[in-house]
Write a protein that holds these residues in place. Structure first.
Motif, PDB file in Angstrom:
ATOM      1  N   PRO A 242      12.150 -10.518  -2.091  1.00 53.24           N
ATOM      2  CA  PRO A 242      12.730 -11.707  -1.764  1.00 53.24           C
ATOM      3  C   PRO A 242      13.243 -11.581  -0.271  1.00 53.24           C
ATOM      4  O   PRO A 242      13.117 -12.634   0.382  1.00 53.24           O
ATOM      5  N   LEU A 243      13.596 -10.536   0.177  1.00 53.15           N
ATOM      6  CA  LEU A 243      14.145 -10.525   1.600  1.00 53.15           C
ATOM      7  C   LEU A 243      13.030 -10.759   2.493  1.00 53.15           C
ATOM      8  O   LEU A 243      12.999 -11.167   3.453  1.00 53.15           O
ATOM      9  N   VAL A 244      11.861  -9.901   2.267  1.00 56.73           N
ATOM     10  CA  VAL A 244      10.723  -9.960   2.920  1.00 56.73           C
ATOM     11  C   VAL A 244      10.237 -11.486   3.090  1.00 56.73           C
ATOM     12  O   VAL A 244       9.789 -11.789   4.066  1.00 56.73           O
ATOM     13  N   ILE A 245      10.215 -12.147   2.010  1.00 59.07           N
ATOM     14  CA  ILE A 245       9.727 -13.526   1.846  1.00 59.07           C
ATOM     15  C   ILE A 245      10.407 -14.236   2.736  1.00 59.07           C
ATOM     16  O   ILE A 245      10.084 -15.299   3.491  1.00 59.07           O
ATOM     17  N   GLU A 246      12.025 -14.092   2.640  1.00 60.63           N
ATOM     18  CA  GLU A 246      12.992 -15.048   3.380  1.00 60.63           C
ATOM     19  C   GLU A 246      12.506 -14.893   4.821  1.00 60.63           C
ATOM     20  O   GLU A 246      12.778 -15.813   5.573  1.00 60.63           O
ATOM     21  N   ARG A 247      12.270 -13.617   5.094  1.00 65.34           N
ATOM     22  CA  ARG A 247      11.999 -13.529   6.744  1.00 65.34           C
ATOM     23  C   ARG A 247      10.810 -14.138   7.151  1.00 65.34           C
ATOM     24  O   ARG A 247      10.327 -13.956   8.303  1.00 65.34           O
ATOM     25  N   GLY A 248       9.773 -14.430   6.221  1.00 62.90           N
ATOM     26  CA  GLY A 248       8.642 -15.252   6.546  1.00 62.90           C
ATOM     27  C   GLY A 248       7.564 -14.248   6.524  1.00 62.90           C
ATOM     28  O   GLY A 248       6.499 -14.431   7.280  1.00 62.90           O
ATOM     29  N   PHE A 249       7.711 -12.852   6.129  1.00 64.97           N
ATOM     30  CA  PHE A 249       6.715 -11.846   6.516  1.00 64.97           C
ATOM     31  C   PHE A 249       5.755 -12.052   5.135  1.00 64.97           C
ATOM     32  O   PHE A 249       6.196 -12.290   4.155  1.00 64.97           O
ATOM     33  N   ASN A 250       4.647 -11.547   5.402  1.00 67.72           N
ATOM     34  CA  ASN A 250       3.539 -11.403   4.397  1.00 67.72           C
ATOM     35  C   ASN A 250       2.944  -9.880   3.821  1.00 67.72           C
ATOM     36  O   ASN A 250       2.337  -9.672   3.208  1.00 67.72           O
TER      37      ASN A 250
ATOM     38  N   PRO B 115       0.821  -1.157   0.140  1.00 66.34           N
ATOM     39  CA  PRO B 115       0.057   0.072  -0.035  1.00 66.34           C
ATOM     40  C   PRO B 115       0.817   1.232  -0.077  1.00 66.34           C
ATOM     41  O   PRO B 115       1.651   1.319   0.422  1.00 66.34           O
ATOM     42  N   ASP B 116       0.245   2.436  -0.764  1.00 67.73           N
ATOM     43  CA  ASP B 116       1.151   3.522  -0.707  1.00 67.73           C
ATOM     44  C   ASP B 116       1.698   4.187   0.732  1.00 67.73           C
ATOM     45  O   ASP B 116       3.206   4.170   0.602  1.00 67.73           O
ATOM     46  N   SER B 117       0.960   3.897   1.542  1.00 70.02           N
ATOM     47  CA  SER B 117       1.609   4.240   3.073  1.00 70.02           C
ATOM     48  C   SER B 117       2.779   3.310   3.468  1.00 70.02           C
ATOM     49  O   SER B 117       3.822   4.115   3.856  1.00 70.02           O
ATOM     50  N   ALA B 118       2.620   2.161   3.214  1.00 68.30           N
ATOM     51  CA  ALA B 118       3.914   1.331   3.723  1.00 68.30           C
ATOM     52  C   ALA B 118       4.951   1.717   2.867  1.00 68.30           C
ATOM     53  O   ALA B 118       6.176   1.865   3.129  1.00 68.30           O
ATOM     54  N   PHE B 119       4.635   1.896   1.443  1.00 66.03           N
ATOM     55  CA  PHE B 119       5.841   2.166   0.631  1.00 66.03           C
ATOM     56  C   PHE B 119       6.644   3.349   0.958  1.00 66.03           C
ATOM     57  O   PHE B 119       7.664   3.497   1.112  1.00 66.03           O
ATOM     58  N   GLY B 120       5.733   4.459   1.115  1.00 64.05           N
ATOM     59  CA  GLY B 120       6.345   5.602   1.713  1.00 64.05           C
ATOM     60  C   GLY B 120       7.269   5.585   3.028  1.00 64.05           C
ATOM     61  O   GLY B 120       8.182   6.057   2.958  1.00 64.05           O
ATOM     62  N   LEU B 121       6.579   4.643   4.058  1.00 66.90           N
ATOM     63  CA  LEU B 121       7.318   4.566   5.128  1.00 66.90           C
ATOM     64  C   LEU B 121       8.833   3.820   4.969  1.00 66.90           C
ATOM     65  O   LEU B 121       9.892   4.257   5.514  1.00 66.90           O
TER      66      LEU B 121
ATOM     67  N   PHE C 255       5.061  -5.888   3.697  1.00 64.68           N
ATOM     68  CA  PHE C 255       6.167  -4.890   3.801  1.00 64.68           C
ATOM     69  C   PHE C 255       6.220  -3.953   5.003  1.00 64.68           C
ATOM     70  O   PHE C 255       7.303  -3.656   5.304  1.00 64.68           O
ATOM     71  N   LEU C 256       5.100  -3.949   5.502  1.00 64.54           N
ATOM     72  CA  LEU C 256       5.101  -2.953   6.720  1.00 64.54           C
ATOM     73  C   LEU C 256       5.751  -3.718   7.888  1.00 64.54           C
ATOM     74  O   LEU C 256       6.459  -3.103   8.734  1.00 64.54           O
ATOM     75  N   ASP C 257       5.580  -5.092   7.897  1.00 67.16           N
ATOM     76  CA  ASP C 257       6.300  -5.788   9.003  1.00 67.16           C
ATOM     77  C   ASP C 257       7.617  -5.699   8.675  1.00 67.16           C
ATOM     78  O   ASP C 257       8.428  -5.635   9.652  1.00 67.16           O
ATOM     79  N   TYR C 258       8.259  -5.723   7.392  1.00 69.78           N
ATOM     80  CA  TYR C 258       9.645  -5.511   7.306  1.00 69.78           C
ATOM     81  C   TYR C 258      10.269  -4.253   7.617  1.00 69.78           C
ATOM     82  O   TYR C 258      11.152  -4.090   8.187  1.00 69.78           O
ATOM     83  N   TYR C 259       9.212  -3.074   7.329  1.00 75.44           N
ATOM     84  CA  TYR C 259       9.494  -1.917   7.780  1.00 75.44           C
ATOM     85  C   TYR C 259       9.872  -1.890   9.209  1.00 75.44           C
ATOM     86  O   TYR C 259      10.556  -1.227   9.785  1.00 75.44           O
ATOM     87  N   TYR C 260       8.875  -2.546  10.139  1.00 76.81           N
ATOM     88  CA  TYR C 260       9.102  -2.490  11.649  1.00 76.81           C
ATOM     89  C   TYR C 260      10.228  -3.125  11.814  1.00 76.81           C
ATOM     90  O   TYR C 260      11.076  -2.820  12.975  1.00 76.81           O
ATOM     91  N   LEU C 261      10.606  -4.308  11.228  1.00 75.32           N
ATOM     92  CA  LEU C 261      11.761  -4.996  11.549  1.00 75.32           C
ATOM     93  C   LEU C 261      13.208  -4.034  11.169  1.00 75.32           C
ATOM     94  O   LEU C 261      14.006  -3.930  12.358  1.00 75.32           O
ATOM     95  N   LEU C 262      13.258  -3.349  10.306  1.00 75.67           N
ATOM     96  CA  LEU C 262      14.414  -2.510  10.021  1.00 75.67           C
ATOM     97  C   LEU C 262      14.192  -1.452  11.026  1.00 75.67           C
ATOM     98  O   LEU C 262      15.573  -0.865  11.111  1.00 75.67           O
ATOM     99  N   LYS C 263      13.298  -0.776  11.216  1.00 70.64           N
ATOM    100  CA  LYS C 263      13.217   0.442  12.034  1.00 70.64           C
ATOM    101  C   LYS C 263      13.597   0.057  13.422  1.00 70.64           C
ATOM    102  O   LYS C 263      14.219   0.606  14.136  1.00 70.64           O
ATOM    103  N   TYR C 264      13.045  -0.973  14.152  1.00 70.09           N
ATOM    104  CA  TYR C 264      12.882  -1.104  15.389  1.00 70.09           C
ATOM    105  C   TYR C 264      13.788  -2.539  16.189  1.00 70.09           C
ATOM    106  O   TYR C 264      13.920  -2.577  17.315  1.00 70.09           O
ATOM    107  N   ASP C 265      13.805  -3.456  15.226  1.00 71.50           N
ATOM    108  CA  ASP C 265      14.285  -4.807  15.713  1.00 71.50           C
ATOM    109  C   ASP C 265      15.918  -4.677  16.087  1.00 71.50           C
ATOM    110  O   ASP C 265      16.525  -4.184  15.420  1.00 71.50           O
TER     111      ASP C 265
END
Ligand SMILES: C[S@@+](CC[C@H](N)C(=O)[O-])C[C@H]1O[C@@H](n2cnc3c(N)ncnc32)[C@H](O)[C@@H]1O
Length: 279
Positions: free
Chosen positions: A44-52, A11-17, A54-64
């Motif tokens: 491919p990186l999002v899928i490797e992490r088992g996420f479905n 979604p546009d909002s997740a892409f923007g973040l 991009f927002l989950d991936y954003y949270y990983l990159l930002k806070y994990d």
């Protein structure tokens, strides 16, 4: 690749973040129209992490807490490592024939450090080393070449020193024969030439990583600003200008320009090549 985009959705909002976070941490900027390039590279990186998503991936990159490892993968995925030996040689010639002699006639005893700031797999700093060696400079003067890139994968390849045919498209065959040995369909750089370059991983968007390297009086930062926003370029160039000694010589790619972005450097012709000079 539509498969990934359709599967994960962006979604546009997740892409923007995600786009803004990548811009902040790497300088790399993807305009709205380039959304699909970013999704193709990151899916491919999002899928490797088992996420479905991009927002989950954003949270990983930002806070994990383990985001450091993931950023290494992101940098490798976004890195465009298009480069080859003897590229844009007018600038290297100006270095060897004008800037290096000037440096040693002014500061006779002082060593000269040359920094290749987004060296990809190493062809640029090795080209500088070959050209300096051909001119006999290593026998006459203390010259250090440092080469870095934000992609640890690119620097691993540079350290391995094994190059494929594509890298040699502009290098004269006698120079290839002199500095490389054929090895199972690839070419290995001569250890003596390889030893002229010190390799490092450094992200131009991280001041602490760049500041110690930017004290070099000669910086090659070529063909990376084309992927940066104007704002990111300004920040990097301002840091260069604060750290470089005078005179400082900054080479950027033929397709790039700093003219609207900084007044810290004069744009001049030196030995038939264009260079930004800090006086
Ligand atoms: C096209 S290559 C340029 C290689 C070489 N300088 C040349 O002109 O042939 C661009 C390189 O910039 C690197 N890069 C991208 N963002 C960077 C950053 N924030 N810091 C350092 N290097 C970065 C990429 O990993 C890639 O290896």
């Amino acid at each position: 690749m539509p498969f990934y985009t359709d599967t994960l959705g962006l979604p546009d909002s997740a892409f923007g973040l995600l786009r803004d976070l990548i811009h902040e941490r790497t300088g790399l900027f993807y305009e709205n129209g380039k959304c699909d390039i970013l999704t193709d590279k990151l899916s491919p990186l999002v899928i490797e992490r088992g996420f479905n998503s991009f927002l989950d991936y954003y949270y990983l990159l930002k806070y994990d807490a383990q985001a450091g490892d993931e950023w290494r993968r992101v940098m490798d995925a976004l890195s465009v490592q298009e480069t080859y030996f003897w590229r844009e040689m007018d600038q290297v010639r100006a270095l060897v024939e004008v800037i290096v002699p000037q440096h040693f006639s002014t500061f006779r005893a002082g060593p000269l450090r040359i920094w290749s700031a987004a060296c990809a797999t190493g062809e640029e700093p090795l080209t500088i080393a070959m050209a300096l060696n051909e001119a006999g400079w290593f026998d006459r003067a203390p010259i250090e070449i440092v080469a870095s890139d934000a992609s640890a994968g690119a620097i691993d390849k540079a350290r391995r020193g094994l190059y494929r045919e594509r890298s040699f498209r502009s290098l004269a065959p006698p120079l290839r024969a002199k500095y490389f040995t054929e090895e199972r369909g690839a070419w290995r750089v001569a250890p003596a030439l390889q030893a002229r370059v010190k390799w490092a991983v450094a992200n131009l968007a991280v001041e602490a990583e760049v500041a110690p390297l930017a004290t070099a009086p000669v910086i090659f930062c070529r063909n990376v600003f084309i992927y940066f926003s104007a704002d990111s370029i300004r920040k990097v160039v301002s840091l260069f200008s604060r750290r470089m000694p005078t005179p400082g010589h900054l080479f950027i790619g033929a397709a790039e320009s700093l003219l609207r972005l900084t007044t810290d450097f004069d744009f001049q012709e030196v030995g038939g090549a264009f260079v930004y000079i800090k006086h």
